[in-house]
Write an enzyme that holds these catalytic residues in place. Sequence first.
Site, short mmCIF file in Angstrom:
data_model
loop_
_atom_site.label_atom_id
_atom_site.label_comp_id
_atom_site.label_asym_id
_atom_site.label_seq_id
_atom_site.Cartn_x
_atom_site.Cartn_y
_atom_site.Cartn_z
N HIS A 244 28.63 56.78 -31.99
CA HIS A 244 29.91 57.33 -32.42
C HIS A 244 29.87 57.39 -33.94
CE1 HIS A 244 34.17 57.88 -33.03
NE2 HIS A 244 34.36 57.99 -31.72
N ARG A 266 38.87 62.98 -37.20
CA ARG A 266 38.13 64.14 -37.69
C ARG A 266 38.73 65.42 -37.12
NH1 ARG A 266 33.30 64.47 -35.57
NH2 ARG A 266 33.49 62.68 -34.21
#
Length: 579
Positions: A244, A266
């Site tokens: 991740h 994000r």
Amino acid sequence: MTAPPLPAVRHVQTDILILGSGGAGLFAALHAHQRAPDLKITVAVKGLLGKCGCTRMVQGGYNVALAAGDSVERHFMDTIDGSKWLADQDLAWTLVSTAVERVRELENELGCFFDRNPDGSIHQKAFAGQTFDRTVHKGDLTGIEIINRLAEQVWARGIDRLEEHRAIELVKTPGGDALAGVLMIDMRSGGYVFVQARAVLLATGGGPTMYKYHTPSGDKSCDGLAMALRAGLPLRDMEMVQFHPTGLLAGSGTRMTGTVLEEGLRGAGGWLLNGAGDRFMSRYDERAERATRDIVSRSIYREMRDGRTTPNGGVWIQMHHLGADAVRRQFKGMVERCADCGFDLAGGRVEVVPTAHYMMGGVVFSPDARTPLPALFAAGEDTGGVHGANRLGGNGVANSTVFGGIAGDTMADWVRREGAFRAPDADAIAAAVARAEAPFALPRGDLESVREALYDSMWADVGILRTAGSLQRGLQRLDELDAQLSRTGVADADRAFHMGWHDWLNLKNLVAVSRVIAVSALAREDSRGAHFREDFPDTGALDTSHYIVVRQRGDALDLAREPVRFTRVTPGQTLLAAA
Ligand SMILES: Cc1cc2nc3c(=O)[nH]c(=O)nc-3n(C[C@H](O)[C@H](O)[C@H](O)COP(=O)(O)OP(=O)(O)OC[C@H]3O[C@@H](n4cnc5c(N)ncnc54)[C@H](O)[C@@H]3O)c2cc1C
């Protein structure tokens, strides 16, 4: 001098034994009980039922094609594309099609509350790599909702529990033709227990905790995979370890380092900046921060390797350009988590680093959860083939609950049809006890330094960017660490909750499984999904794709390349036109 006699082993019996109480284990228990309420079902777990494992940690949510305009075929194609065409298509189809009934079961039978739209339909959010917003969630605490409801239902039925019981060996019959049961350590007393069972489910949840930065819960040390390896079972896709991109980097003195800052940051427009303050992602991908997990992780790693790092050696994530109040509102949990570690996510910048998150690889199994060893079944993150080279965010908990339920049904039917109690190989039990006892006879040593060396070696040599040279170096280091462990003992003290002993056992398993990762990564001379070889950066031809299978024979690892069978769709085609 004669060796001290081995400790006694208590024997118990159950019809169905389930190892692990994550989404896979608990769903299996409930389905087996529903199918065959007269059978004795036992869940054995290293921690406390409902309080351990990674399903509880699920933040983002659960992928399922429910909304108008979405379809099972679309979910399937996203999964196959995400897998870089390495997934077993029958497993992937089972995942996406059964997820629809499983999520209804979670809501309507088990009582989960998922977030809703104003019209009452289930809210589904966007996740990376998907062509439709299909991630069902309960805020960002989806896993707690699922596990609490599952645990309540297990408690409410007459399902037995062996909590704080650690499985250490799959024990076969003397002829080796089937599984007879599982040897465990009762962690509360330190005594050995052999559980004879007519059917056993392996659902210990993989978990790449051999990397310096990692997300899974501390109880996971690849025990199930290591036991499967020792039992000679085939493991596939083990080179595929998902990182991740944004693990919290809060320094070495806190367990919070490595924990996930969710992808939605994000997605919502967060920026990644290197130590020099440059927004770097557009140098690597036109989607910038919204590129997929593997691409963002590699890009961050490159910035780090080139020395453009933050004080703790990572990069920054910045959100404040979106408005600090809006960030506080939208990402309350994340803002609070960062504040706990002294970071201001809403108004400042937070240090992040890629963190090992999920193992796509695992035990070879079939859509009905059978393994090649009769009486052993497998489900969840211990299995391989569902996600190929990359798991879509949201397909992990779907995987464990879908196949856990199927495994429960299959085991109940198996026990009825052909599941006799089988006598165990007494020599195998004695050998496994002797192996577990070994560290008590060795001079006490420093396990912490072995762990740190393992972390560093896996991160640097078998991690996000790989070459033949780095993988060979990693393998050599793993051999050294295995040898070092075999010389390192633990205090011969009270066995109850002897965490040093369990650490030793954890490290033994992690080193064994790390070797499989490295060997598989060395054999795969292309770059797909989570696996990136700097010396072989091309993907290779999709229509001749193969997957890698590793088996342990004696002390050696045997490796085979198997062609992917495109049973439903071939590269270049899609199911969508026909849907
Ligand atoms: C922080 C985090 C966030 C995540 N978010 C998402 C998400 O948003 N969506 C998604 O789809 N997936 C997500 N995942 C992945 C998801 O959690 C896993 O894919 C899935 O829950 C695995 O389920 P499981 O039942 O296989 O294993 P787990 O839930 O990990 O359960 C494993 C069980 O096995 C037990 N165990 C381990 N070793 C032994 C042993 N030797 N003997 C007995 N018991 C043992 C453990 O104690 C535990 O009870 C996330 C993972 C993490 C770590």
